[in-house]
Design a protein around this motif. Sequence first.
Motif, PDB file in Angstrom:
ATOM      1  N   UNK A 308     -14.666  16.501 -11.187  1.00 12.86           N
ATOM      2  CA  UNK A 308     -14.047  15.996  -9.968  1.00 12.86           C
ATOM      3  C   UNK A 308     -13.084  14.869 -10.331  1.00 12.86           C
ATOM      4  N   UNK A 309     -13.567  13.920 -11.130  1.00 16.41           N
ATOM      5  CA  UNK A 309     -12.732  12.788 -11.548  1.00 16.41           C
ATOM      6  C   UNK A 309     -11.537  13.264 -12.360  1.00 16.41           C
ATOM      7  N   UNK A 310     -11.749  14.258 -13.206  1.00 18.55           N
ATOM      8  CA  UNK A 310     -10.677  14.783 -14.058  1.00 18.55           C
ATOM      9  C   UNK A 310      -9.563  15.374 -13.210  1.00 18.55           C
ATOM     10  N   UNK A 311      -9.933  16.152 -12.211  1.00 17.03           N
ATOM     11  CA  UNK A 311      -8.940  16.787 -11.345  1.00 17.03           C
ATOM     12  C   UNK A 311      -8.207  15.761 -10.496  1.00 17.03           C
ATOM     13  N   UNK A 312      -8.916  14.715 -10.065  1.00 22.20           N
ATOM     14  CA  UNK A 312      -8.265  13.626  -9.332  1.00 22.20           C
ATOM     15  C   UNK A 312      -7.264  12.924 -10.237  1.00 22.20           C
ATOM     16  N   UNK A 313      -7.681  12.620 -11.453  1.00 15.61           N
ATOM     17  CA  UNK A 313      -6.818  11.919 -12.401  1.00 15.61           C
ATOM     18  C   UNK A 313      -5.550  12.707 -12.722  1.00 15.61           C
ATOM     19  N   UNK A 314      -5.667  14.025 -12.695  1.00 10.86           N
ATOM     20  CA  UNK A 314      -4.525  14.876 -13.011  1.00 10.86           C
ATOM     21  C   UNK A 314      -3.747  15.318 -11.779  1.00 10.86           C
ATOM     22  N   UNK A 315      -4.087  14.744 -10.643  1.00 15.34           N
ATOM     23  CA  UNK A 315      -3.324  15.007  -9.437  1.00 15.34           C
ATOM     24  C   UNK A 315      -3.560  16.367  -8.816  1.00 15.34           C
ATOM     25  N   UNK A 316      -4.669  17.021  -9.156  1.00 18.95           N
ATOM     26  CA  UNK A 316      -4.934  18.361  -8.641  1.00 18.95           C
ATOM     27  C   UNK A 316      -5.937  18.362  -7.496  1.00 18.95           C
ATOM     28  N   UNK A 317      -6.625  17.250  -7.291  1.00 19.37           N
ATOM     29  CA  UNK A 317      -7.536  17.092  -6.163  1.00 19.37           C
ATOM     30  C   UNK A 317      -7.325  15.693  -5.600  1.00 19.37           C
ATOM     31  N   UNK A 318      -7.254  15.587  -4.276  1.00 20.50           N
ATOM     32  CA  UNK A 318      -7.038  14.296  -3.621  1.00 20.50           C
ATOM     33  C   UNK A 318      -8.247  13.388  -3.813  1.00 20.50           C
ATOM     34  N   UNK A 319      -7.995  12.130  -4.148  1.00 18.13           N
ATOM     35  CA  UNK A 319      -9.075  11.169  -4.343  1.00 18.13           C
ATOM     36  C   UNK A 319      -9.913  11.037  -3.073  1.00 18.13           C
ATOM     37  N   UNK A 320     -11.218  11.087  -3.246  1.00 15.98           N
ATOM     38  CA  UNK A 320     -12.130  10.945  -2.121  1.00 15.98           C
ATOM     39  C   UNK A 320     -12.416  12.226  -1.365  1.00 15.98           C
ATOM     40  N   UNK A 321     -11.729  13.314  -1.708  1.00 15.19           N
ATOM     41  CA  UNK A 321     -11.921  14.571  -0.987  1.00 15.19           C
ATOM     42  C   UNK A 321     -13.258  15.214  -1.327  1.00 15.19           C
ATOM     43  N   UNK A 322     -13.677  15.093  -2.593  1.00 14.53           N
ATOM     44  CA  UNK A 322     -14.904  15.732  -3.053  1.00 14.53           C
ATOM     45  C   UNK A 322     -15.800  14.726  -3.756  1.00 14.53           C
ATOM     46  N   UNK A 323     -17.102  14.949  -3.651  1.00 12.24           N
ATOM     47  CA  UNK A 323     -18.088  14.181  -4.415  1.00 12.24           C
ATOM     48  C   UNK A 323     -19.087  15.178  -4.974  1.00 12.24           C
ATOM     49  N   UNK A 324     -19.452  14.990  -6.229  1.00 11.20           N
ATOM     50  CA  UNK A 324     -20.340  15.937  -6.892  1.00 11.20           C
ATOM     51  C   UNK A 324     -21.631  16.151  -6.119  1.00 11.20           C
ATOM     52  N   UNK A 325     -22.172  15.086  -5.529  1.00 11.66           N
ATOM     53  CA  UNK A 325     -23.466  15.188  -4.851  1.00 11.66           C
ATOM     54  C   UNK A 325     -23.440  16.173  -3.691  1.00 11.66           C
ATOM     55  N   UNK A 326     -22.246  16.479  -3.194  1.00 12.48           N
ATOM     56  CA  UNK A 326     -22.119  17.419  -2.080  1.00 12.48           C
ATOM     57  C   UNK A 326     -21.898  18.853  -2.543  1.00 12.48           C
ATOM     58  N   UNK A 327     -21.788  19.048  -3.849  1.00 16.06           N
ATOM     59  CA  UNK A 327     -21.419  20.362  -4.377  1.00 16.06           C
ATOM     60  C   UNK A 327     -22.566  21.096  -5.034  1.00 16.06           C
ATOM     61  N   UNK A 328     -23.718  20.465  -5.178  1.00 22.74           N
ATOM     62  CA  UNK A 328     -24.831  21.125  -5.860  1.00 22.74           C
ATOM     63  C   UNK A 328     -26.151  20.719  -5.235  1.00 22.74           C
ATOM     64  N   UNK A 329     -27.190  21.489  -5.554  1.00 24.79           N
ATOM     65  CA  UNK A 329     -28.545  21.130  -5.161  1.00 24.79           C
ATOM     66  C   UNK A 329     -29.525  21.538  -6.249  1.00 24.79           C
ATOM     67  N   UNK A 330     -30.508  20.690  -6.505  1.00 25.74           N
ATOM     68  CA  UNK A 330     -31.631  21.021  -7.389  1.00 25.74           C
ATOM     69  C   UNK A 330     -32.889  21.319  -6.578  1.00 25.74           C
ATOM     70  N   UNK A 331     -32.712  21.491  -5.277  1.00 19.78           N
ATOM     71  CA  UNK A 331     -33.841  21.663  -4.369  1.00 19.78           C
ATOM     72  C   UNK A 331     -34.754  22.816  -4.767  1.00 19.78           C
ATOM     73  N   UNK A 332     -34.166  23.888  -5.313  1.00 19.50           N
ATOM     74  CA  UNK A 332     -34.950  25.086  -5.581  1.00 19.50           C
ATOM     75  C   UNK A 332     -35.400  25.198  -7.034  1.00 19.50           C
ATOM     76  N   UNK A 333     -34.987  24.254  -7.859  1.00 25.05           N
ATOM     77  CA  UNK A 333     -35.331  24.332  -9.278  1.00 25.05           C
ATOM     78  C   UNK A 333     -36.699  23.699  -9.508  1.00 25.05           C
ATOM     79  N   UNK A 334     -37.669  24.459 -10.018  1.00 22.94           N
ATOM     80  CA  UNK A 334     -39.027  23.921 -10.164  1.00 22.94           C
ATOM     81  C   UNK A 334     -39.129  22.757 -11.140  1.00 22.94           C
TER      82      UNK A 334
END
Length: 352
Positions: A308-334
């Motif tokens: 996420x940070x890499x894409x922001x730094x390279x101008x390919x994703x707007x800063x603040x648009x995405x956060x890793x915590x919203x993109x994954x879940x470990x809820x189902x992993x034992x």
Amino acid sequence: MRKRVPALFFAVLAAVSLVSACGTSSEARTTEDGRTLIRYQGWASQVTYPELAADLGYFDKVALDWVGNTTSGPQDIQSAATGATDIGGAFNGAVVKLAAAGSPITSVISYYGSDKENFTGYYVLDNSPIRSARDLIGKKFGVNTLGAHHEFVAREWLAQQGLSNDEIAQVELTVVPPVNAEQALRQGQIDAVALFDIWRDEAVARGGVRPLFTDGDLFGAFSYGTYIVRDDFLARNRDAVADLTRGTARAIRWAQTTPRDQVIAKFKDIITRRGREGESADKADYWKSTGVAGPGGVVREQEIQLWVDWLVRNGEVESGKLAAKDLYTNEFNPYANGTYPENAGPDGKVIG
């Protein structure tokens, strides 16, 4: 010319976003005994961890429905996002791009990465004058596909070595199929190349090549890719996604804790028994490890936030648009939700 992901790739992502927004079918089919069918793509002459889980009997509520083989990670997750399949796996940078394009997806488990045994090396010929990142300016650098692991890591290394964005843009990233990569390097068609798996081992064994760096040099033991599902599919099939994730986590843990020769034997047996046209089990001999950093594929936030940070730094994703915590879940992993200790094996019992 700036070597960014081709415009076609962004067009595909936009199309994926549009299709997702319009609504994809999230109604899963079931088997006669009531298991949810999970449509997926495989890899030729390889065993995926969901396939291993199915063979080991780790699924209780789902059954796999192979619809063909994928050509790349980005293609695989695009298929899942558009509803052609129910699960897909790719490099996390590609996952972040897909999410940034508006596709509602969630990563549920890590499935590949890099460690001391399983890594991607970036090679030049022994007699090449290329010794540093700056020597690559104006040169052709071969990668297996654009918009995925090899390109991201190459560009990250160039940046860490002090090259500016304008200088990195002058390194000509060139798509070369893995089967042709070593030959292209030796024949001078490219100046450097990313090699992994069987193609790395064979090139090193033949000699005459040396590594500039490896992905392990950048981040050490690190998981690079995750399996994703569509959010609407997850919402309507939570039990199925939970079972799929749990079984796949146990399969990854089995491969992490089982002697290498036994893992290879299992892979060969699966490939031989399924009898897909044009496959060979010989490639399994080159398997060394899962490369997955966390036990059973537990996702670490940094493994996604980094890109996420890499894409922001390279101008390919707007800063603040995405956060890793919203993109994954470990809820189902034992190995993350408290079902099994982190140091347990695939049966949930503590190792040692």
